[in-house]
Design a protein around this motif. Structure first.
Motif, PDB file in Angstrom:
ATOM      1  N   LEU A  63       0.867  -1.212  -0.081  1.00  0.00           N
ATOM      2  CA  LEU A  63      -0.121   0.088   0.055  1.00  0.00           C
ATOM      3  C   LEU A  63       0.890   1.380   0.063  1.00  0.00           C
ATOM      4  N   GLY A  64       2.149   1.152  -0.335  1.00  0.00           N
ATOM      5  CA  GLY A  64       3.087   2.184  -0.084  1.00  0.00           C
ATOM      6  C   GLY A  64       2.840   3.322  -0.956  1.00  0.00           C
ATOM      7  N   ASP A  65       2.056   2.909  -2.580  1.00  0.00           N
ATOM      8  CA  ASP A  65       1.625   4.017  -3.392  1.00  0.00           C
ATOM      9  C   ASP A  65       0.584   4.596  -3.093  1.00  0.00           C
ATOM     10  N   PHE A  66      -0.323   3.913  -2.082  1.00  0.00           N
ATOM     11  CA  PHE A  66      -1.542   4.883  -1.724  1.00  0.00           C
ATOM     12  C   PHE A  66      -1.048   5.627  -0.727  1.00  0.00           C
ATOM     13  N   ILE A  67      -0.309   5.092   0.170  1.00  0.00           N
ATOM     14  CA  ILE A  67       0.175   5.908   1.132  1.00  0.00           C
ATOM     15  C   ILE A  67       0.812   7.364   0.904  1.00  0.00           C
ATOM     16  N   ASP A  68       1.533   7.087  -0.188  1.00  0.00           N
ATOM     17  CA  ASP A  68       2.427   8.209  -1.049  1.00  0.00           C
ATOM     18  C   ASP A  68       1.673   8.983  -2.013  1.00  0.00           C
ATOM     19  N   MET A  69       0.690   8.674  -2.150  1.00  0.00           N
ATOM     20  CA  MET A  69      -0.186   9.308  -3.174  1.00  0.00           C
ATOM     21  C   MET A  69      -0.773  10.650  -2.725  1.00  0.00           C
ATOM     22  N   PRO A  70      -0.546  11.761  -3.585  1.00  0.00           N
ATOM     23  CA  PRO A  70      -1.141  13.069  -2.994  1.00  0.00           C
ATOM     24  C   PRO A  70      -2.551  13.168  -3.302  1.00  0.00           C
ATOM     25  N   VAL A  71      -3.405  13.273  -2.370  1.00  0.00           N
ATOM     26  CA  VAL A  71      -4.808  13.499  -2.395  1.00  0.00           C
ATOM     27  C   VAL A  71      -5.326  14.863  -1.679  1.00  0.00           C
ATOM     28  N   ASN A  72      -6.449  15.259  -2.344  1.00  0.00           N
ATOM     29  CA  ASN A  72      -7.081  16.357  -1.788  1.00  0.00           C
ATOM     30  C   ASN A  72      -7.965  16.225  -0.695  1.00  0.00           C
ATOM     31  N   GLY A  73      -8.507  14.935  -0.454  1.00  0.00           N
ATOM     32  CA  GLY A  73      -9.302  14.584   0.697  1.00  0.00           C
ATOM     33  C   GLY A  73      -9.055  13.045   1.100  1.00  0.00           C
ATOM     34  N   ILE A  74      -9.506  13.001   2.436  1.00  0.00           N
ATOM     35  CA  ILE A  74      -9.732  11.606   2.825  1.00  0.00           C
ATOM     36  C   ILE A  74     -10.688  11.376   4.119  1.00  0.00           C
ATOM     37  N   THR A  75     -11.240  10.202   4.170  1.00  0.00           N
ATOM     38  CA  THR A  75     -12.383  10.234   5.124  1.00  0.00           C
ATOM     39  C   THR A  75     -11.808   9.136   6.190  1.00  0.00           C
ATOM     40  N   TYR A  76     -12.249   9.482   7.402  1.00  0.00           N
ATOM     41  CA  TYR A  76     -12.029   8.466   8.661  1.00  0.00           C
ATOM     42  C   TYR A  76     -13.368   8.678   9.495  1.00  0.00           C
ATOM     43  N   LYS A  77     -14.123   7.633   9.256  1.00  0.00           N
ATOM     44  CA  LYS A  77     -15.362   7.591  10.087  1.00  0.00           C
ATOM     45  C   LYS A  77     -16.262   8.636   9.576  1.00  0.00           C
ATOM     46  N   ASN A  78     -16.650   9.621  10.561  1.00  0.00           N
ATOM     47  CA  ASN A  78     -17.645  10.494  10.141  1.00  0.00           C
ATOM     48  C   ASN A  78     -17.064  11.925   9.943  1.00  0.00           C
ATOM     49  N   THR A  79     -15.586  11.949   9.681  1.00  0.00           N
ATOM     50  CA  THR A  79     -14.737  12.947   9.772  1.00  0.00           C
ATOM     51  C   THR A  79     -14.016  12.880   8.405  1.00  0.00           C
ATOM     52  N   TYR A  80     -13.817  14.087   7.449  1.00  0.00           N
ATOM     53  CA  TYR A  80     -12.853  13.945   6.478  1.00  0.00           C
ATOM     54  C   TYR A  80     -11.872  15.136   6.449  1.00  0.00           C
ATOM     55  N   TYR A  81     -10.776  14.948   5.773  1.00  0.00           N
ATOM     56  CA  TYR A  81      -9.835  15.934   5.730  1.00  0.00           C
ATOM     57  C   TYR A  81      -9.796  16.399   4.398  1.00  0.00           C
ATOM     58  N   VAL A  82      -9.564  17.791   4.271  1.00  0.00           N
ATOM     59  CA  VAL A  82      -9.306  18.565   3.119  1.00  0.00           C
ATOM     60  C   VAL A  82      -8.024  19.395   2.945  1.00  0.00           C
ATOM     61  N   VAL A  83      -7.709  19.483   1.722  1.00  0.00           N
ATOM     62  CA  VAL A  83      -6.588  20.412   1.814  1.00  0.00           C
ATOM     63  C   VAL A  83      -7.218  21.823   1.435  1.00  0.00           C
ATOM     64  N   PRO A  84      -6.338  22.899   2.075  1.00  0.00           N
ATOM     65  CA  PRO A  84      -6.894  24.279   1.904  1.00  0.00           C
ATOM     66  C   PRO A  84      -7.457  24.925   0.243  1.00  0.00           C
ATOM     67  N   LYS A  85      -6.688  24.423  -0.601  1.00  0.00           N
ATOM     68  CA  LYS A  85      -7.053  24.708  -1.913  1.00  0.00           C
ATOM     69  C   LYS A  85      -8.120  24.202  -2.583  1.00  0.00           C
ATOM     70  N   GLN A  86      -8.706  22.994  -1.856  1.00  0.00           N
ATOM     71  CA  GLN A  86      -9.822  22.643  -2.418  1.00  0.00           C
ATOM     72  C   GLN A  86     -11.006  22.667  -1.352  1.00  0.00           C
ATOM     73  N   ALA A  87     -10.756  23.311  -0.096  1.00  0.00           N
ATOM     74  CA  ALA A  87     -11.799  23.483   0.774  1.00  0.00           C
ATOM     75  C   ALA A  87     -13.120  23.963   0.307  1.00  0.00           C
ATOM     76  N   SER A  88     -13.245  24.761  -0.768  1.00  0.00           N
ATOM     77  CA  SER A  88     -14.511  25.260  -1.150  1.00  0.00           C
ATOM     78  C   SER A  88     -15.164  24.535  -2.110  1.00  0.00           C
ATOM     79  N   THR A  89     -14.399  23.178  -2.565  1.00  0.00           N
ATOM     80  CA  THR A  89     -15.078  22.513  -3.990  1.00  0.00           C
ATOM     81  C   THR A  89     -16.144  21.754  -3.214  1.00  0.00           C
ATOM     82  N   LEU A  90     -17.201  22.199  -3.919  1.00  0.00           N
ATOM     83  CA  LEU A  90     -18.454  21.200  -3.256  1.00  0.00           C
ATOM     84  C   LEU A  90     -18.244  19.507  -3.786  1.00  0.00           C
ATOM     85  N   ARG A  91     -17.827  19.444  -4.958  1.00  0.00           N
ATOM     86  CA  ARG A  91     -17.582  18.105  -5.415  1.00  0.00           C
ATOM     87  C   ARG A  91     -16.587  17.330  -4.512  1.00  0.00           C
ATOM     88  N   LEU A  92     -15.706  18.081  -4.086  1.00  0.00           N
ATOM     89  CA  LEU A  92     -14.940  17.167  -3.030  1.00  0.00           C
ATOM     90  C   LEU A  92     -15.720  16.880  -1.920  1.00  0.00           C
TER      91      LEU A  92
END
Length: 157
Positions: A63-92
């Motif tokens: 799973l190294g490629d997945f761990i190292d892959m740059p992403v704009n968001g990720i979800t853990y349970k009922n909380t997800y994390y987004v990067v600032p440049k995408q924080a206003s992107t409704l689609r994300l």
């Protein structure tokens, strides 16, 4: 390993709890897609660096490629994390909320196990849980008619 990942997730969500925002802010934008009570119980955090568990055992599992892959968001349970440049992107936000639904249906152990298995078996882009989230965010983004996302996801699991 599943318990270790879940413990890491719980610790991460606790660490960022004071910085999270309620997804109720999206009630108008996502009307007809997500029920208001679901949005009120879902949260997002804006972070410079997306937190991911970087355990050697996960890399040994391929799973190294997945761990190292740059992403704009990720979800853990009922909380997800987004990067600032995408924080206003409704689609994300829409996409990550699909994952919140998946977590709620499968539970932590079920989601983590299935997600790891799908990434190992199909790769990120072809993983069924990801394909479902991309399908639904595309439907929303393209102006598709409202559909109850939690009911839809449950019917496809």
């Amino acid at each position: 390993m599943i318990n270790r990942i879940e413990n890491w997730i719980d610790e991460t969500n606790r660490e960022y709890q004071s910085q999270r925002y309620s997804c109720s802010t999206f009630e108008a934008s996502f009307s007809g897609f997500y029920p208001p009570h679901f949005l009120r119980g879902s949260y997002f955090v804006v972070v410079e660096d997306i937190p991911k568990p970087n355990f050697p055992e996960l890399r040994q599992m391929g799973l190294g490629d997945f761990i190292d892959m740059p992403v704009n968001g990720i979800t853990y349970k009922n909380t997800y994390y987004v990067v600032p440049k995408q924080a206003s992107t409704l689609r994300l936000h829409f996409h990550e909320l699909v994952h919140v639904v998946q977590w709620s249906i499968l539970g932590a152990e079920g989601f983590i196990s299935r997600y790891i298995n799908e990434i190992q078996s199909f790769g990120y882009n072809s993983a069924p849980l990801e394909k479902m989230a991309y399908f639904l965010d595309d439907h929303y983004h393209s102006g598709g008619s409202p559909l109850d996302v939690p009911s839809y996801v449950e019917s496809k699991m």
